[in-house]
Design a protein around this motif. Structure first.
Motif, PDB file in Angstrom:
ATOM      1  N   ALA A  85      52.273  34.303  13.902  1.00  0.00           N
ATOM      2  CA  ALA A  85      51.838  33.342  14.903  1.00  0.00           C
ATOM      3  C   ALA A  85      52.555  33.642  16.210  1.00  0.00           C
ATOM      4  CB  ALA A  85      52.140  31.907  14.462  1.00  0.00           C
ATOM      5  N   ALA A  86      51.999  33.162  17.303  1.00  0.00           N
ATOM      6  CA  ALA A  86      52.643  33.240  18.617  1.00  0.00           C
ATOM      7  C   ALA A  86      52.868  31.818  19.101  1.00  0.00           C
ATOM      8  CB  ALA A  86      51.774  34.006  19.609  1.00  0.00           C
ATOM      9  N   SER A  87      54.104  31.510  19.406  1.00  0.00           N
ATOM     10  CA  SER A  87      54.419  30.153  19.833  1.00  0.00           C
ATOM     11  C   SER A  87      55.822  30.116  20.398  1.00  0.00           C
ATOM     12  CB  SER A  87      54.310  29.172  18.660  1.00  0.00           C
ATOM     13  OG  SER A  87      54.806  27.887  19.016  1.00  0.00           O
ATOM     14  N   ALA A  88      56.033  29.210  21.348  1.00  0.00           N
ATOM     15  CA  ALA A  88      57.380  29.003  21.876  1.00  0.00           C
ATOM     16  C   ALA A  88      57.949  27.679  21.432  1.00  0.00           C
ATOM     17  CB  ALA A  88      57.347  29.059  23.410  1.00  0.00           C
ATOM     18  N   GLY A  89      57.290  26.994  20.499  1.00  0.00           N
ATOM     19  CA  GLY A  89      57.769  25.654  20.178  1.00  0.00           C
ATOM     20  C   GLY A  89      57.362  25.127  18.824  1.00  0.00           C
ATOM     21  N   ASN A  90      56.604  24.038  18.842  1.00  0.00           N
ATOM     22  CA  ASN A  90      56.355  23.260  17.634  1.00  0.00           C
ATOM     23  C   ASN A  90      55.523  23.999  16.588  1.00  0.00           C
ATOM     24  OD1 ASN A  90      57.776  21.158  18.787  1.00  0.00           O
ATOM     25  ND2 ASN A  90      55.963  20.176  19.631  1.00  0.00           N
ATOM     26  N   THR A 114      61.970  31.887  25.850  1.00  0.00           N
ATOM     27  CA  THR A 114      62.141  30.727  24.977  1.00  0.00           C
ATOM     28  C   THR A 114      63.616  30.340  24.874  1.00  0.00           C
ATOM     29  OG1 THR A 114      60.248  31.492  23.672  1.00  0.00           O
ATOM     30  CG2 THR A 114      61.630  29.788  22.703  1.00  0.00           C
ATOM     31  N   PRO A 115      63.945  29.059  25.088  1.00  0.00           N
ATOM     32  CA  PRO A 115      65.347  28.631  24.964  1.00  0.00           C
ATOM     33  C   PRO A 115      65.894  28.923  23.571  1.00  0.00           C
ATOM     34  CG  PRO A 115      64.054  26.941  26.064  1.00  0.00           C
ATOM     35  CD  PRO A 115      63.080  27.970  25.581  1.00  0.00           C
ATOM     36  N   ALA A 116      67.188  29.219  23.508  1.00  0.00           N
ATOM     37  CA  ALA A 116      67.829  29.594  22.247  1.00  0.00           C
ATOM     38  C   ALA A 116      67.702  28.510  21.190  1.00  0.00           C
ATOM     39  CB  ALA A 116      69.302  29.921  22.496  1.00  0.00           C
ATOM     40  N   ILE A 117      67.688  27.236  21.603  1.00  0.00           N
ATOM     41  CA  ILE A 117      67.612  26.150  20.636  1.00  0.00           C
ATOM     42  C   ILE A 117      66.313  26.220  19.826  1.00  0.00           C
ATOM     43  CG2 ILE A 117      66.598  24.516  22.297  1.00  0.00           C
ATOM     44  CD1 ILE A 117      68.193  22.299  20.931  1.00  0.00           C
ATOM     45  N   LYS A 118      65.218  26.656  20.477  1.00  0.00           N
ATOM     46  CA  LYS A 118      63.938  26.760  19.775  1.00  0.00           C
ATOM     47  C   LYS A 118      63.910  27.999  18.872  1.00  0.00           C
ATOM     48  CE  LYS A 118      61.322  24.274  23.316  1.00  0.00           C
ATOM     49  NZ  LYS A 118      60.157  24.302  24.232  1.00  0.00           N
ATOM     50  N   VAL A 119      64.467  29.097  19.364  1.00  0.00           N
ATOM     51  CA  VAL A 119      64.516  30.312  18.546  1.00  0.00           C
ATOM     52  C   VAL A 119      65.348  30.060  17.297  1.00  0.00           C
ATOM     53  CG1 VAL A 119      65.268  32.718  18.475  1.00  0.00           C
ATOM     54  CG2 VAL A 119      64.219  31.796  20.565  1.00  0.00           C
ATOM     55  N   VAL A 231      36.413  26.566  29.679  1.00  0.00           N
ATOM     56  CA  VAL A 231      36.697  27.446  30.812  1.00  0.00           C
ATOM     57  C   VAL A 231      38.205  27.705  30.827  1.00  0.00           C
ATOM     58  CG1 VAL A 231      34.747  26.614  32.178  1.00  0.00           C
ATOM     59  CG2 VAL A 231      36.971  25.498  32.413  1.00  0.00           C
ATOM     60  N   THR A 232      38.596  28.745  31.530  1.00  0.00           N
ATOM     61  CA  THR A 232      40.015  29.102  31.625  1.00  0.00           C
ATOM     62  C   THR A 232      40.570  28.645  32.967  1.00  0.00           C
ATOM     63  OG1 THR A 232      39.681  31.037  30.201  1.00  0.00           O
ATOM     64  CG2 THR A 232      41.690  30.987  31.542  1.00  0.00           C
ATOM     65  N   LEU A 233      41.568  27.775  32.924  1.00  0.00           N
ATOM     66  CA  LEU A 233      42.208  27.332  34.151  1.00  0.00           C
ATOM     67  C   LEU A 233      42.987  28.481  34.780  1.00  0.00           C
ATOM     68  CD1 LEU A 233      43.649  23.890  32.954  1.00  0.00           C
ATOM     69  CD2 LEU A 233      41.443  24.341  34.038  1.00  0.00           C
ATOM     70  N   ASP A 234      43.054  28.484  36.094  1.00  0.00           N
ATOM     71  CA  ASP A 234      43.798  29.539  36.784  1.00  0.00           C
ATOM     72  C   ASP A 234      45.281  29.474  36.448  1.00  0.00           C
ATOM     73  OD1 ASP A 234      41.498  30.502  38.013  1.00  0.00           O
ATOM     74  OD2 ASP A 234      41.684  29.107  39.691  1.00  0.00           O
ATOM     75  N   ARG A 235      45.823  28.275  36.366  1.00  0.00           N
ATOM     76  CA  ARG A 235      47.226  28.089  36.033  1.00  0.00           C
ATOM     77  C   ARG A 235      47.412  26.673  35.515  1.00  0.00           C
ATOM     78  NH1 ARG A 235      50.449  25.695  40.083  1.00  0.00           N
ATOM     79  NH2 ARG A 235      52.222  26.901  39.314  1.00  0.00           N
ATOM     80  N   VAL A 236      48.504  26.448  34.800  1.00  0.00           N
ATOM     81  CA  VAL A 236      48.812  25.120  34.277  1.00  0.00           C
ATOM     82  C   VAL A 236      50.264  24.781  34.590  1.00  0.00           C
ATOM     83  CG1 VAL A 236      47.116  25.207  32.411  1.00  0.00           C
ATOM     84  CG2 VAL A 236      49.449  26.036  32.009  1.00  0.00           C
ATOM     85  N   GLY A 237      50.557  23.480  34.656  1.00  0.00           N
ATOM     86  CA  GLY A 237      51.928  23.035  34.838  1.00  0.00           C
ATOM     87  C   GLY A 237      52.714  23.239  33.562  1.00  0.00           C
ATOM     88  N   THR A 238      54.024  23.313  33.702  1.00  0.00           N
ATOM     89  CA  THR A 238      54.864  23.652  32.554  1.00  0.00           C
ATOM     90  C   THR A 238      55.769  22.510  32.112  1.00  0.00           C
ATOM     91  OG1 THR A 238      56.547  24.579  34.034  1.00  0.00           O
ATOM     92  CG2 THR A 238      54.892  26.091  33.156  1.00  0.00           C
ATOM     93  N   PHE A 239      55.723  21.361  32.800  1.00  0.00           N
ATOM     94  CA  PHE A 239      56.632  20.275  32.418  1.00  0.00           C
ATOM     95  C   PHE A 239      56.346  19.812  30.993  1.00  0.00           C
ATOM     96  CE2 PHE A 239      57.181  15.541  32.388  1.00  0.00           C
ATOM     97  CZ  PHE A 239      58.548  15.585  32.147  1.00  0.00           C
ATOM     98  N   ALA A 240      55.091  19.428  30.723  1.00  0.00           N
ATOM     99  CA  ALA A 240      54.696  19.056  29.360  1.00  0.00           C
ATOM    100  C   ALA A 240      54.250  20.330  28.647  1.00  0.00           C
ATOM    101  CB  ALA A 240      53.585  18.008  29.388  1.00  0.00           C
ATOM    102  N   ASP A 241      55.228  21.166  28.270  1.00  0.00           N
ATOM    103  CA  ASP A 241      54.898  22.515  27.805  1.00  0.00           C
ATOM    104  C   ASP A 241      54.129  22.526  26.496  1.00  0.00           C
ATOM    105  OD1 ASP A 241      57.059  21.631  26.345  1.00  0.00           O
ATOM    106  OD2 ASP A 241      58.187  23.494  26.467  1.00  0.00           O
ATOM    107  N   GLY A 242      54.235  21.455  25.695  1.00  0.00           N
ATOM    108  CA  GLY A 242      53.497  21.406  24.440  1.00  0.00           C
ATOM    109  C   GLY A 242      51.999  21.324  24.611  1.00  0.00           C
ATOM    110  N   VAL A 243      51.527  20.939  25.807  1.00  0.00           N
ATOM    111  CA  VAL A 243      50.083  20.868  26.073  1.00  0.00           C
ATOM    112  C   VAL A 243      49.699  21.763  27.245  1.00  0.00           C
ATOM    113  CG1 VAL A 243      49.744  18.579  25.082  1.00  0.00           C
ATOM    114  CG2 VAL A 243      50.418  18.781  27.490  1.00  0.00           C
TER     115      VAL A 243
END
Length: 519
Positions: A85-90, A114-119, A231-243
Motif C-alpha cells: 500500500a502507499a500511505s502516509a498515515g491511517n 512522513t513524520p517519524a511518529i507515523k513511520v 475530476v483531478t484538482l490542481d492542488r489540495v490543502g494539506t492541513f486536514a491531510d487525512g482528506v
C-alpha cells in the motif's frame, strides 16, 4: 483542473453492498466503536449531537475496517505473496495491523516527508516500510512498481468495493446504537467511508439523511458532482491531510452521487473549532480530518436551522502530530467567530490607542501589534474577542468607520493569519519594485535549497517568513524585487518549481503592514 471520464466497470448494486457489509469480517481486528453524546454541543445547538468514536480503534482510525475486509478475502496465493500500500498515515497503519493478524507480509511505501511518529507506528504494527518520494503520488508510483515486480496485491485506501464495504460497517453500528437518528455526517476525502455508510443506510433506513463533509481546499467530491464525474484538482490543502485527496475514487463517487443526500464544505478554521469542541466535550484530541464531520454538522445545523434532531458525526481518526495543535489553538476562536482580526489606521499621536480602545468599549483586545512608521499615521493589527459572532464584528467595523478610522477585516485572510500577524513593523526603508508570493514547502531535507536553485540568483529576495505547525508542509511568504519586464520569466520559474504558490501582492494585509508604497 484535469478531467477524466469514469472507468467502465460493472457496478455492484445496493443489495450487493448490503450483503458484503453484513458479512465483512472486520471484527477480527476492529471494535464496535462507541457512540458518545456531546452534552455541551447538544445544549448549545438544541439538538442531540453524538460522536462516533473511531479514534478508539486499535490504529486510532476507521481505516482498519476497509483494509482488513479486503485483505481477509484474498486467496491463499495472494496472501502468501504479500500486500502493498502507499500511505502516509491511517491507511498504512490499518494495512500493517491487518497483515500482522492475518500472517500476511505488508509493505507500506511512505513519502520521505512522513513524520517519524507515523513511520514508527506502522513498523510497530508489523509493517515493512519503504520510504520513497517527496509526496503521496511518488510513493504510490513506487508501490505500484513494486507490486508488479514482486506480485504483491495493492490495497487501495478507498476506491475498491471490499474497502468500501468494510467502512460501511460503521453505518451498521450507527443504526444499531441509535435507530432514531435523523442525520449522519461523514468526512469525505477519497470517498470510501461516505460511500460505504451511505449505501448501507439507504438500504436499511432511507429516512436518515446522510451528509458528506469536505475541507474547502480539497473538495474533490464537490468538483465531481459539479462535473458529473471524477475530476483531478490542481492542488489540495494539506492541513486536514487525512482528506487531502485530489481525485475522488470512481466507485466511491458513483455511490456518493447516488446515495448521499447532501454535501457541505468547511474551512480550516471551522475544523480547528471542531477539534476544540471534541476536546471540551470528550477530552479526546482529534486529528484535523477526524473533526471534519463535526465541523460540517455544526455548519449544516446553522445553515438549515435544525432543532430537536438527532445528529451523529464520525470522529474518523486521532493520529495527529502534537505540534500541529499550536495551529489548531490559534485558529479555533476564529473558526467559531469568537475573535476578529482587524487592520486599523490610527493617528500617530499621544492617546490615539486609548481613543481607539474607547470605541471598542469593554470588549477584550486579544492581540495588538504596532511599530512606529512615520509622524502622521500608524497601522495596527488588532485581535478582538467576540461574544456575538459575526454580527458583533460587523458592529465594530461600523463603529470604527463612523469614528473616522480606516479599517480592514482580516479575519478570513489566510496570509494575514499565517504570516503577517508575526511580521508587523517590517516595512522596507526604501521603495522597492516588490512582488509577494506564498508557498507550501514540503518538509524534506533540501527543500529550501531546491527552491533557491530553481529560482536562481537573478531576483533579490526582499522578505522571507517561514511557518510550520508540525505538518508535512511548511508555509512560506517570500518577497522578490521584480520589474514588470521580468514578470513572465519569473512566473515560468515558479511553474518549474513544482510547489503550490499564490501571488499575494494585492493582499490588504501586505499593503497595511509590510509594503513600501511606490509613487
Amino acid at each position: 483542473m484535469q478531467q477524466a471520464q469514469p472507468s467502465r466497470v460493472q457496478p455492484m448494486d445496493g443489495a450487493d453492498y448490503l450483503r458484503d457489509i453484513l458479512r465483512a469480517p472486520v471484527y477480527e481486528v476492529a471494535m464496535t466503536s462507541p457512540l458518545q453524546t456531546m452534552k455541551r454541543l447538544s445544549e448549545r445547538f438544541n439538538n442531540q449531537v453524538q460522536l462516533k468514536r473511531e479514534d478508539r480503534q486499535p490504529v486510532h482510525s476507521f481505516k482498519l475496517r476497509g483494509a482488513h475486509n479486503m485483505m481477509a478475502q484474498l486467496t491463499e496465493a495472494q496472501k502468501k505473496a504479500g500486500v502493498i500500500a502507499a500511505s502516509a498515515g491511517n491507511h498504512a497503519q490499518g494495512v500493517a495491523l491487518s497483515g500482522s493478524r492475518l500472517g500476511v507480509k505488508a509493505t507500506i511505501v511512505m513519502p520521505r516527508t512522513t513524520p517519524a511518529i507515523k513511520v514508527d507506528a506502522v513498523r510497530g504494527f508489523g509493517g515493512h516500510v519503504v520510504l520513497h518520494g517527496n509526496n503521496f503520488d511518488e510513493a504510490k508510483g513506487m508501490a505500484q512498481q513494486l507490486a508488479d515486480e514482486h506480485g504483491y496485491t495493492f490495497v487501495p485506501p478507498f476506491d475498491h468495493p471490499q474497502v468500501i464495504a468494510g467502512q460501511g460497517t460503521i453505518g451498521l453500528e450507527l443504526v444499531q446504537q441509535n435507530g432514531h437518528l435523523d442525520y449522519i455526517f461523514l468526512p469525505v476525502g477519497g470517498g470510501g467511508i461516505a460511500a460505504g455508510v451511505a449505501v448501507l443506510i439507504k438500504q436499511l433506513m432511507p429516512n436518515i439523511k446522510v451528509i458528506g463533509v469536505e475541507a474547502e481546499d480539497s473538495a474533490c467530491l464537490r468538483a465531481a458532482l459539479d462535473a458529473g464525474f471524477p475530476v483531478t484538482l490542481d492542488r489540495v490543502g494539506t492541513f486536514a491531510d487525512g482528506v487531502a485527496v485530489k481525485r475522488i475514487g470512481d466507485e466511491s463517487f458513483r455511490l456518493c452521487q447516488q446515495y448521499l443526500d447532501d454535501s457541505i464544505t468547511v474551512s480550516s478554521d471551522a475544523i480547528c473549532a471542531a477539534v476544540q469542541d471534541i476536546f471540551e466535550d470528550t477530552r479526546a484530541i482529534s486529528e484535523p480530518s477526524g473533526a471534519l464531520a463535526l465541523a460540517g454538522l455544526k455548519q449544516y445545523v446553522e445553515k438549515h436551522q435544525l432543532k430537536d434532531k438527532q445528529l451523529a458525526a464520525v470522529l474518523s481518526g486521532a493520529n495527529t502530530n502534537f505540534h500541529s495543535l499550536r495551529y489548531v489553538s490559534e485558529r479555533a476562536e476564529l473558526g467559531e467567530k469568537r475573535e476578529g482580526l482587524l487592520a486599523v489606521t490610527i493617528p500617530e499621536q499621544t492617546g490615539a490607542f486609548f481613543n481607539f480602545c474607547q470605541i471598542l468599549g469593554d470588549r477584550a483586545v486579544t492581540e495588538f501589534n504596532y511599530r512606529y512608521g512615520d509622524d502622521h499615521l500608524a497601522n495596527i493589527f488588532v485581535g478582538v474577542r467576540l461574544l456575538g459572532g459575526q454580527e458583533e464584528l460587523d458592529n465594530i467595523l461600523r463603529d470604527l468607520r463612523q469614528a473616522g478610522y480606516p479599517v480592514e477585516d482580516l479575519s478570513d485572510d489566510e496570509m494575514a493569519k499565517v504570516h503577517v500577524r508575526y511580521m508587523i513593523g517590517g516595512r522596507p526603508l526604501a521603495n522597492l519594485s516588490e512582488r509577494l508570493y506564498s508557498f507550501e514547502f514540503p518538509e524534506y531535507p533540501g527543500a529550501l535549497l531546491h527552491f533557491l536553485q530553481t529560482l536562481g540568483t537573478h531576483w533579490n529576495i526582499s522578505l522571507f517568513n517561514y511557518r510550520n505547525h508540525g505538518s508535512d508542509y511548511g508555509r512560506v511568504l517570500c518577497g522578490f524585487e521584480i520589474g514588470d519586464q521580468d514578470l513572465l520569466a519569473f512566473t515560468a520559474h515558479l511553474r518549474e518549481l513544482g510547489y503550490g504558490w499564490k501571488d499575494e501582492t494585492s493582499n490588504p494585509a501586505y499593503r497595511f503592514f509590510l509594503s513600501k508604497t511606490t509613487d
